[in-house]
Design a protein around this motif. Structure first.
Motif: not given
Length: 421
Positions: A207-219
């Motif tokens: 779920n940490r990956v989900e949080t980062i992806l939804k914040s728009g920080r793909k780099k």
């Protein structure tokens, strides 16, 4: 490899029902995943290798074909043929399973003819909604190259390996479909150079990956997926980054900076440290602090090892301890302990302690001082009774150098008496 589990049987069944690659997908791959060339002869005649059109007068390094509009890289050559190759992926859903289909595109160019393309499917990565994966792929032959596939073999269940994962990290066709759970967890838009199967699996299991992806920080996410150990270490601090809307300019530098903060005993839950105004300046600052800490630890370790040698030192040099002589201004005395060797080396910035001169059986080391201020360190041979070296600050000679050497040589008789005692 035969299917043994329920999931593998499901994959095998879905593997047989996938549709062939469409012409539109293959055209996209040709346009976006391989280089496009134009050959130019010495006379100036230029030929587009995509469509075969010829024209004159092009002088730039890049151009567009007047006929097909392709952007071309110009090469001055008399060659008539060229080849190009790439891998690309199509992301789709089959029987409720997410699948990444990896194709190898081979392009043959010939002057005066349209380019010929052949796309062969080589790997399929299957993922269910719980993040469980399976691979169907062509058999690989023995060889040095990663893409040594047996193209006459079938796409069957295979054991996953580094070569399959390396090849699957490739271009992605932009029009893809995803299972509902992946869409819910934020998968949309481009994969931002993240290996598709790694991103999809991480998105379904962490779920940490989900949080980062939804914040728009793909780099940022790409770094964490490529370095999963960094995500475990940095996550509490990274949550502060998200709350503060702090933008990390260089993820590699930021992670290294956090590790140095931890090394220096700083609070990684404090936004003052976690979100620096100038990341590179703070990184350099704590890099210097860590260097000092390491030097101190190294010195402590050396001192610990040296203290273990104190008894050996006293056995070798015990008869000389307390020996000193002077000319009225300069006082020369024997270094009387292992600690004294390290203190002398630290004060004058040389290696009399680190190089363990205190364990040399055939030399004797003195400290030459004026009003208790260290001037030079003198090493005397106990075999020839000559001064081997006399070093001042940073191993340089001082204005008193010749006077110190002369003073030691004049008092060799005292040293001989101590040896004979």
């Amino acid at each position: 490899m035969k299917a043994r589990t329920k999931y593998q049987h499901q994959v095998v069944a879905a593997n047989e029902r996938l549709l062939p690659l469409t012409e539109r997908q293959q055209t996209w791959a040709f346009r976006h995943t391989v280089e496009h060339f134009a050959f130019r002869t010495p006379s100036g005649q230029t030929t587009c290798l995509d469509c075969g059109h010829r024209w004159n007068g092009t002088k730039a390094k890049h151009c567009r074909c007047p006929k097909c509009g392709a952007r071309l890289k110009l090469e001055d050559t008399l060659r008539r043929k060229a080849d190009s190759r790439s891998y690309f992926s199509v992301i789709t859903v089959q029987d409720g399973l997410q699948v990444q289909r990896v194709f190898r595109l081979d392009v043959s160019y010939h002057k005066g003819r349209p380019a010929q393309t052949v796309a062969r499917e080589v790997i399929r990565y299957w993922i269910n909604e719980n993040g469980k994966t399976a691979v169907t792929a062509l058999r690989r032959t023995m060889g040095y190259y990663r893409d040594s596939f047996s193209y006459w073999s079938d796409l069957e269940l295979r054991n996953d390996n580094m070569d399959y994962r390396y090849i699957a990290d490739c271009y992605v066709y932009p029009n893809y479909t995803a299972i509902p759970k992946l869409r819910r967890n934020g998968l949309k838009g481009s994969f931002a150079d993240i290996a598709p199967q790694q991103l999809m699996k991480a998105l379904l299991t962490d779920n940490r990956v989900e949080t980062i992806l939804k914040s728009g920080r793909k780099k940022d996410l790409k770094h964490f997926i490529d370095h999963p150990q960094d995500l475990d270490f940095c996550w509490p601090s990274y949550k502060i980054v998200l709350r503060r809307n702090y933008r990390i300019t260089d993820m590699g530098i930021w992670v290294d900076y956090l590790r140095m903060l931890d090394r220096c005993g700083k609070d990684l839950h404090n936004a003052h440290y976690v979100c620096p105004a100038d990341l590179h300046a703070e990184h350099d600052k704590y890099q210097e602090k860590v260097r000092i800490i390491r030097e101190q630890e190294k010195r402590k370790e050396q001192m610990k090892r040296a203290m273990e040698n104190e008894a050996r030192f006293r056995e070798l040099k015990g008869k000389f301890l307390g020996l000193e002589f002077t000319d009225g201004t300069i006082i020369v005395r024997v270094l009387d302990s292992v600690v004294a060797y390290y203190e002398e080396g630290s004060a004058l910035h040389h290696c009399v302690g680190e190089c363990e001169y205190y364990l040399k059986p055939d030399t004797l080391v003195f400290s030459a001082r004026i009003e208790n201020k260290r001037v030079e360190t003198v090493e005397l041979s106990l075999e020839t009774f000559k001064v081997l070296q006399s070093r001042g600050l940073c191993n340089r000679n001082t204005e008193y150098h010749d006077r110190i050497v002369e003073l030691v040589q004049k008092n060799v008789g005292l040293i001989r008496k101590r040896m004979a005692a």
